[in-house]
Design an enzyme around this catalytic site. Sequence first.
Site, PDB file in Angstrom:
ATOM      1  N   ASN A 118      26.453  42.597  45.798  1.00 62.77           N
ATOM      2  CA  ASN A 118      27.650  42.435  44.974  1.00 62.77           C
ATOM      3  C   ASN A 118      28.731  43.337  45.552  1.00 62.77           C
ATOM      4  O   ASN A 118      28.579  44.546  45.546  1.00 62.77           O
ATOM      5  CB  ASN A 118      27.336  42.826  43.520  1.00 62.77           C
ATOM      6  N   GLY A 119      29.795  42.730  46.052  1.00 65.97           N
ATOM      7  CA  GLY A 119      30.887  43.539  46.588  1.00 65.97           C
ATOM      8  C   GLY A 119      31.399  42.996  47.898  1.00 65.97           C
ATOM      9  O   GLY A 119      31.079  41.872  48.285  1.00 65.97           O
ATOM     10  N   TYR A 259      38.458  43.972  32.592  1.00 67.05           N
ATOM     11  CA  TYR A 259      38.246  42.535  32.516  1.00 67.05           C
ATOM     12  C   TYR A 259      36.844  42.077  32.894  1.00 67.05           C
ATOM     13  O   TYR A 259      36.270  41.209  32.248  1.00 67.05           O
ATOM     14  CB  TYR A 259      39.239  41.811  33.433  1.00 67.05           C
TER      15      TYR A 259
HETATM   16  P1  AMP Z   1      46.873  34.186  36.070  1.00 61.16           P
HETATM   17  O1  AMP Z   1      46.930  32.967  35.250  1.00 61.16           O
HETATM   18  O2  AMP Z   1      46.755  33.918  37.540  1.00 61.16           O
HETATM   19  O3  AMP Z   1      47.964  35.171  35.773  1.00 61.16           O
HETATM   20  O4  AMP Z   1      45.499  34.897  35.706  1.00 61.16           O
HETATM   21  C1  AMP Z   1      45.425  35.746  34.610  1.00 61.16           C
HETATM   22  C2  AMP Z   1      44.192  35.469  33.815  1.00 61.16           C
HETATM   23  O5  AMP Z   1      43.051  35.445  34.663  1.00 61.16           O
HETATM   24  C3  AMP Z   1      43.991  36.566  32.780  1.00 61.16           C
HETATM   25  O6  AMP Z   1      43.982  35.963  31.519  1.00 61.16           O
HETATM   26  C4  AMP Z   1      42.660  37.198  33.125  1.00 61.16           C
HETATM   27  O7  AMP Z   1      41.831  37.219  31.980  1.00 61.16           O
HETATM   28  C5  AMP Z   1      42.055  36.343  34.212  1.00 61.16           C
HETATM   29  N1  AMP Z   1      41.656  37.125  35.415  1.00 61.16           N
HETATM   30  C6  AMP Z   1      42.168  38.254  35.894  1.00 61.16           C
HETATM   31  N2  AMP Z   1      41.537  38.651  37.016  1.00 61.16           N
HETATM   32  C7  AMP Z   1      40.595  37.739  37.263  1.00 61.16           C
HETATM   33  C8  AMP Z   1      39.610  37.568  38.273  1.00 61.16           C
HETATM   34  N3  AMP Z   1      39.477  38.444  39.266  1.00 61.16           N
HETATM   35  N4  AMP Z   1      38.800  36.505  38.203  1.00 61.16           N
HETATM   36  C9  AMP Z   1      38.948  35.603  37.229  1.00 61.16           C
HETATM   37  N5  AMP Z   1      39.852  35.691  36.243  1.00 61.16           N
HETATM   38  C10 AMP Z   1      40.675  36.737  36.255  1.00 61.16           C
END
Ligand code: AMP
Length: 485
Positions: A118-119, A259
């Site tokens: 993982n990473g 998150y």
């Molecule tokens: P966006 O629509 O591109 O601004 O993505 C934001 C949303 O994606 C937020 O509601 C987060 O909960 C989720 N999010 C943020 N980082 C990640 C990630 N690395 N992988 C998947 N979802 C993400």
Amino acid sequence: MNNNMDDMDTDKFHDECGVFGVYNHDSAAALVALGLHALQHRGQDACGIVTYDGIRFHSKRALGLVDQTFSKKDIIGNLPGRAGIGHNRYATSGGAELRNVQPLYADLAFGGFALAHNGNLTNVNKLRTELVEDGAIFQSSSDTETVIHLMATQKGQRVVDRLTYALQHIKGGYSLIALAEDKMIGLRDPHGIRPLLLGKFEGAYILASETCAFDIIGATLVRDIEPGEMVIISEEGVQSMRPFAEKVGSRFCVFEYVYFARPDSILEGHSVYEKRKQIGVELAKEAPCEDADVIVPVPDGGVPSAIGYAQQSGVPFELGIIRNHYVGRTFIEPEQKIRNLGVRLKHNANREMIEGKNVVLVDDSIVRGTTSRKIVEMMRSAGAKSVHMRVSSPPTKYPCFYGVNTPSEDELLAHNSSVEEIGKLIGVDSLAYVSLDGLYRAMNIESGRDAQNPVYCDACFSGDYAVELVDREIRNCAGNILKAV
Ligand code: AMP
């Protein structure tokens, strides 16, 4: 770089993943399948299990979700043995191929060896080029294979010595679990950027990325594997080693709290849920919203911090957005067009809670802004009087090179735009993020972030990369190299 490797490099981009291992249980494969199921949020593109039955290794790797692959008795029945390790993969578009699905397996001079990771490694291009020039033939484009090739170049018979040699050459943010004939091994990189924990169940030892995977089988948490620690689990019990020469401070990924980890997990002794709520409290202190009527979380990531925000500000918390749980995370969809569609499929306004109100939306992060833009629009068409947004992380300005799938800088809204500009782009009446100091305060560091000793890896917010980026490329989410840093 060797030109012949360019093709391979396009998908050599290790992502968010979950790992789980069992040593010394009659139902090892079934337990691993359950553990992977609890860790499904860490990777939904592919999964795999390798077991060892005392004579030979058995392996099943597949694209897709754990319950599509490992819920079937015949598959678990074909994975006999009292020891097993498993992996969930959240690949980028280019990397979702069977050859990259883990655990990887190799027959080395000392016997069979399976490895799950993982990473991300930050110097694989360099290492891989050297290994290929020396005759190595890579089967996959996964970072993990580099570790196996490094081990293969050594002469000693001891697994631990060969692995230690490999570890001394790799750089990055990672946790690994490995299975050899007589032992299971777990380890974290010197900074402990990615999580890994040790548990116990009916006399068996368990390794997992998060404690929610212990809960699913009723295992108890023993402890976190420490940054830079390797644990060797065998008939003799658990032995702890320090394979890295370098002594560096702990820099656990703060985004796991923001998150990535499941809120019911305990990491470093902290409840992820409590930490998320506390970030909401800090956010409410730093960025109150005077005329708010209702605090609405963007599900699911924004829920705990919205509760914290509502409690601190004394404004009612309501589920003003309902999520359809049968739609995958929009973020994984590779094209903007599909992402737009995905967001509409996923959320709906709960009009009763929105109409005529000053709404404060709370979300954990804004990456490209796709989700926020759609949700703000949805609030307005449900009759909101005003729409404000509060974000429980600082602006995501920089890509992660240590295992969280973020797009390249040019796709990160906050890299190129001010908070005010982002507010305009997503169409809110006001926008505020928690500060980096506020985030640290929520982590119980009252004085905020100490730039000399930051304690957490917060590179996505600060640009302060804990581990050298040797390969020095910025890649987009398809793994394509965009530019040199
Ligand atoms: P966006 O629509 O591109 O601004 O993505 C934001 C949303 O994606 C937020 O509601 C987060 O909960 C989720 N999010 C943020 N980082 C990640 C990630 N690395 N992988 C998947 N979802 C993400």
